[in-house]
Design a protein around this motif. Structure first.
Motif, PDB file in Angstrom:
ATOM      1  N   ASP A  41     -52.949  17.713 -34.972  1.00 19.46           N
ATOM      2  CA  ASP A  41     -51.798  17.122 -35.662  1.00 19.46           C
ATOM      3  C   ASP A  41     -52.191  15.722 -36.101  1.00 19.46           C
ATOM      4  OD1 ASP A  41     -50.064  19.305 -35.324  1.00 19.46           O
ATOM      5  OD2 ASP A  41     -49.621  18.674 -33.275  1.00 19.46           O
ATOM      6  N   CYS A  42     -52.415  15.569 -37.385  1.00 23.72           N
ATOM      7  CA  CYS A  42     -52.916  14.317 -37.953  1.00 23.72           C
ATOM      8  C   CYS A  42     -51.750  13.454 -38.435  1.00 23.72           C
ATOM      9  CB  CYS A  42     -53.869  14.632 -39.102  1.00 23.72           C
ATOM     10  SG  CYS A  42     -54.659  13.191 -39.824  1.00 23.72           S
ATOM     11  N   VAL A  43     -51.780  12.172 -38.071  1.00 20.60           N
ATOM     12  CA  VAL A  43     -50.720  11.235 -38.452  1.00 20.60           C
ATOM     13  C   VAL A  43     -51.094  10.596 -39.786  1.00 20.60           C
ATOM     14  CG1 VAL A  43     -49.441   9.163 -37.821  1.00 20.60           C
ATOM     15  CG2 VAL A  43     -50.187  10.770 -36.046  1.00 20.60           C
ATOM     16  N   LEU A  44     -50.219  10.767 -40.775  1.00 23.59           N
ATOM     17  CA  LEU A  44     -50.418  10.208 -42.100  1.00 23.59           C
ATOM     18  C   LEU A  44     -49.355   9.151 -42.372  1.00 23.59           C
ATOM     19  CD1 LEU A  44     -51.194  13.495 -44.096  1.00 23.59           C
ATOM     20  CD2 LEU A  44     -52.823  11.852 -43.133  1.00 23.59           C
ATOM     21  N   PRO A  45     -49.522   8.349 -43.426  1.00 23.01           N
ATOM     22  CA  PRO A  45     -48.497   7.343 -43.746  1.00 23.01           C
ATOM     23  C   PRO A  45     -47.112   7.950 -43.960  1.00 23.01           C
ATOM     24  CG  PRO A  45     -50.517   6.905 -44.957  1.00 23.01           C
ATOM     25  CD  PRO A  45     -50.696   8.239 -44.285  1.00 23.01           C
ATOM     26  N   GLU A  46     -46.109   7.072 -43.882  1.00 21.05           N
ATOM     27  CA  GLU A  46     -44.707   7.449 -44.082  1.00 21.05           C
ATOM     28  C   GLU A  46     -44.228   8.447 -43.028  1.00 21.05           C
ATOM     29  OE1 GLU A  46     -44.159   8.646 -48.156  1.00 21.05           O
ATOM     30  OE2 GLU A  46     -45.103   6.831 -48.935  1.00 21.05           O
ATOM     31  N   ASN A  47     -44.804   8.333 -41.814  1.00 23.29           N
ATOM     32  CA  ASN A  47     -44.384   9.132 -40.659  1.00 23.29           C
ATOM     33  C   ASN A  47     -44.580  10.632 -40.848  1.00 23.29           C
ATOM     34  OD1 ASN A  47     -43.435   6.810 -39.207  1.00 23.29           O
ATOM     35  ND2 ASN A  47     -41.614   6.803 -40.495  1.00 23.29           N
ATOM     36  N   ASN A  48     -45.529  11.013 -41.682  1.00 27.81           N
ATOM     37  CA  ASN A  48     -45.853  12.426 -41.853  1.00 27.81           C
ATOM     38  C   ASN A  48     -46.895  12.846 -40.809  1.00 27.81           C
ATOM     39  OD1 ASN A  48     -44.279  13.190 -44.188  1.00 27.81           O
ATOM     40  ND2 ASN A  48     -45.610  11.853 -45.381  1.00 27.81           N
ATOM     41  N   VAL A  49     -46.633  13.968 -40.167  1.00 24.39           N
ATOM     42  CA  VAL A  49     -47.594  14.553 -39.232  1.00 24.39           C
ATOM     43  C   VAL A  49     -47.936  15.943 -39.754  1.00 24.39           C
ATOM     44  CG1 VAL A  49     -48.046  15.295 -36.863  1.00 24.39           C
ATOM     45  CG2 VAL A  49     -46.667  13.244 -37.288  1.00 24.39           C
ATOM     46  N   VAL A  50     -49.213  16.173 -40.023  1.00 23.53           N
ATOM     47  CA  VAL A  50     -49.653  17.408 -40.666  1.00 23.53           C
ATOM     48  C   VAL A  50     -50.701  18.089 -39.795  1.00 23.53           C
ATOM     49  CG1 VAL A  50     -50.738  18.404 -42.711  1.00 23.53           C
ATOM     50  CG2 VAL A  50     -49.191  16.466 -42.950  1.00 23.53           C
ATOM     51  N   GLN A  51     -50.605  19.397 -39.688  1.00 22.23           N
ATOM     52  CA  GLN A  51     -51.550  20.162 -38.882  1.00 22.23           C
ATOM     53  C   GLN A  51     -52.731  20.621 -39.739  1.00 22.23           C
ATOM     54  OE1 GLN A  51     -50.501  24.104 -36.943  1.00 22.23           O
ATOM     55  NE2 GLN A  51     -50.486  22.773 -35.140  1.00 22.23           N
ATOM     56  N   PHE A  52     -53.937  20.419 -39.216  1.00 21.84           N
ATOM     57  CA  PHE A  52     -55.165  20.832 -39.890  1.00 21.84           C
ATOM     58  C   PHE A  52     -55.972  21.744 -38.974  1.00 21.84           C
ATOM     59  CE2 PHE A  52     -54.026  16.979 -42.081  1.00 21.84           C
ATOM     60  CZ  PHE A  52     -54.484  17.147 -43.387  1.00 21.84           C
ATOM     61  N   GLU A  53     -56.611  22.735 -39.590  1.00 16.71           N
ATOM     62  CA  GLU A  53     -57.485  23.636 -38.841  1.00 16.71           C
ATOM     63  C   GLU A  53     -58.915  23.085 -38.838  1.00 16.71           C
ATOM     64  OE1 GLU A  53     -58.737  28.367 -38.575  1.00 16.71           O
ATOM     65  OE2 GLU A  53     -57.755  27.588 -40.383  1.00 16.71           O
ATOM     66  N   ILE A  54     -59.533  23.142 -37.681  1.00 16.16           N
ATOM     67  CA  ILE A  54     -60.926  22.718 -37.543  1.00 16.16           C
ATOM     68  C   ILE A  54     -61.804  23.962 -37.699  1.00 16.16           C
ATOM     69  CG2 ILE A  54     -62.617  21.542 -36.104  1.00 16.16           C
ATOM     70  CD1 ILE A  54     -60.151  19.866 -37.094  1.00 16.16           C
ATOM     71  N   ILE A  55     -62.660  23.951 -38.702  1.00 15.16           N
ATOM     72  CA  ILE A  55     -63.439  25.128 -39.074  1.00 15.16           C
ATOM     73  C   ILE A  55     -64.718  25.241 -38.266  1.00 15.16           C
ATOM     74  CG2 ILE A  55     -64.607  26.292 -41.000  1.00 15.16           C
ATOM     75  CD1 ILE A  55     -61.533  26.183 -41.164  1.00 15.16           C
ATOM     76  N   GLU A  56     -65.301  24.099 -37.960  1.00 14.96           N
ATOM     77  CA  GLU A  56     -66.584  24.082 -37.246  1.00 14.96           C
ATOM     78  C   GLU A  56     -66.636  22.825 -36.402  1.00 14.96           C
ATOM     79  OE1 GLU A  56     -71.228  23.617 -38.575  1.00 14.96           O
ATOM     80  OE2 GLU A  56     -69.964  24.954 -39.786  1.00 14.96           O
ATOM     81  N   SER A  57     -67.260  22.900 -35.225  1.00 15.37           N
ATOM     82  CA  SER A  57     -67.325  21.719 -34.363  1.00 15.37           C
ATOM     83  C   SER A  57     -68.386  21.890 -33.289  1.00 15.37           C
ATOM     84  CB  SER A  57     -65.962  21.462 -33.700  1.00 15.37           C
ATOM     85  OG  SER A  57     -65.611  22.544 -32.847  1.00 15.37           O
ATOM     86  N   TYR A  58     -68.811  20.775 -32.728  1.00 12.83           N
ATOM     87  CA  TYR A  58     -69.683  20.809 -31.549  1.00 12.83           C
ATOM     88  C   TYR A  58     -69.625  19.446 -30.858  1.00 12.83           C
ATOM     89  CZ  TYR A  58     -73.206  18.420 -34.474  1.00 12.83           C
ATOM     90  OH  TYR A  58     -73.870  17.555 -35.297  1.00 12.83           O
ATOM     91  N   ILE A  59     -70.037  19.445 -29.604  1.00 13.77           N
ATOM     92  CA  ILE A  59     -70.097  18.216 -28.816  1.00 13.77           C
ATOM     93  C   ILE A  59     -71.477  18.125 -28.174  1.00 13.77           C
ATOM     94  CG2 ILE A  59     -69.092  16.878 -26.930  1.00 13.77           C
ATOM     95  CD1 ILE A  59     -66.540  18.549 -27.243  1.00 13.77           C
TER      96      ILE A  59
END
Length: 368
Positions: A41-59
């Motif tokens: 859940d990414c916080v954007l300006p003007e108090n918008n919270v938008v959900q994004f899918e993570i396609i690829e990742s590693y640690i």
């Protein structure tokens, strides 16, 4: 028979900046928890919270990576479906510090006039703010001990940039990370154009004799502050559709038009463009130079503006010379003369100009 054209809607999308923030958020969360989530859940300006899918990742040790794919909504640009990544590394012995860098496929600023330091990554100021905000939110107490280095990359960015105006503007080797609000409105779709027309028709049907046309969210907020007594229905975001907006004003017999804008779009209007999208004709720097000369700029600055690529460069030079008001007065007068020639005695016109932070610079009137 002609094939049916696919019907386009007005579904919003998300900017490169918003996607970069989401990837950075996910990668940071991975460093904190040891696991990168599939959705953030990414916080954007003007108090918008938008959900994004993570396609690829590693640690890995002291290092994490996350990728998202940009969805531009119903106004797909060249970056639609582009992969946008974030790598986050721990900076030992640098608590509370967040360093933002551009990686592969993110352009490099090579000329003044873009609001960014020459030599820096082409990540605009507002996206920088909310990328860092999301990183700090995800990092939490981790930043009490260490700093974080965040590198935003667009693997196909250099290739995509060839289909943009970046090189002409002095942004090389990649695309820009953009998005004042993080939300991409479908400005160029037929649906949005229709909504502009409808908004002006509603203003007229409600009996209002004034319509305020703006090019986007920042300019709309600016004019709403300047004109607090006008009903909200009088304000219409026309985006790039100046011609459709003013044609509708004439059809609806609205007597008073107020246009709120910043230097780039207003210069496009002054030079006679009726669709002001950045992807169409570039800003006429010869015109901008002539306005600077009219404002009192010395000839070396006038020539530098003539050779530059952005109207913003001229604005910055005027500020340094202390003749900002004179320059914008000349610009507003040119906007009025251009529009009055196209729409003679059809409406009264008022131009309100703000800077890039939304602060008022100039106000000029014309009576029909």
């Amino acid at each position: 028979m002609m094939p049916k054209r696919k019907k386009r809607g007005n579904r919003k999308g998300f900017s490169t900046g918003a996607n970069a923030a989401a990837a950075a958020l996910a990668a940071t969360e991975g460093l904190v928890t040891g696991k990168i989530p599939q959705w953030v859940d990414c916080v954007l300006p003007e108090n918008n919270v938008v959900q994004f899918e993570i396609i690829e990742s590693y640690i890995e040790q002291n290092h994490s990576f996350a990728m998202v794919i940009k969805d531009a909504g119903d106004d797909p640009d060249v970056t639609n479906k582009a992969k946008i990544t974030a790598e986050v590394r721990i900076l030992p012995n640098q608590p509370r510090k967040v360093v933002l860098k551009g990686g592969k496929g993110v352009g490099i600023i090579t000329q003044e006039g873009l609001g960014l330091e020459v030599g820096s990554a082409a990540i605009n100021p507002k996206p920088r703010e909310y990328i860092e905000q999301n990183v700090r939110l995800a990092a939490g107490e981790l930043l009490d001990k260490v700093g974080l280095e965040v590198t935003i990359s667009v693997p196909e960015g250099e290739k995509l940039a060839k289909r943009t105006l970046n090189s002409r503007l002095g942004i090389l080797n990649g695309i820009s990370i953009l998005g004042t609000t993080g939300i991409v409105h479908p400005w160029s779709t037929a649906a949005f154009r229709a909504s502009v027309v409808q908004g002006i028709e509603v203003t007229a049907r409600q009996g209002h004799d004034t319509v305020v046309l703006t090019t986007g969210g920042r300019t709309e907020k600016f004019v709403m502050r300047e004109l607090p007594d006008l009903p909200q229905s009088c304000f219409v975001q026309m985006g790039d559709f100046l011609r459709y907006a003013l044609d509708t004003v004439v059809e609806q017999k609205i007597n008073n038009v107020i246009i709120g804008g910043m230097v780039g779009k207003l210069t496009k209007i002054a030079q006679g463009e009726t669709i002001t999208h950045a992807g169409r004709n570039p800003v006429n720097m010869e015109l901008v130079a002539s306005l600077a000369k009219e404002a009192g700029a010395p000839m070396d600055i006038v020539e530098a503006i003539r050779q530059a690529q952005t109207a913003r460069f001229a604005s910055e030079q005027m500020q340094q010379l202390g003749i900002t008001n004179e320059f914008y007065k000349a610009l507003a007068a040119k906007v009025i003369s251009t529009l009055m020639e196209r729409y003679p005695e059809r409406f009264n016109l008022r131009i309100l100009i703000c800077d890039f932070e939304g602060n008022k610079i100039n106000e000029t009137y014309s009576i029909k």
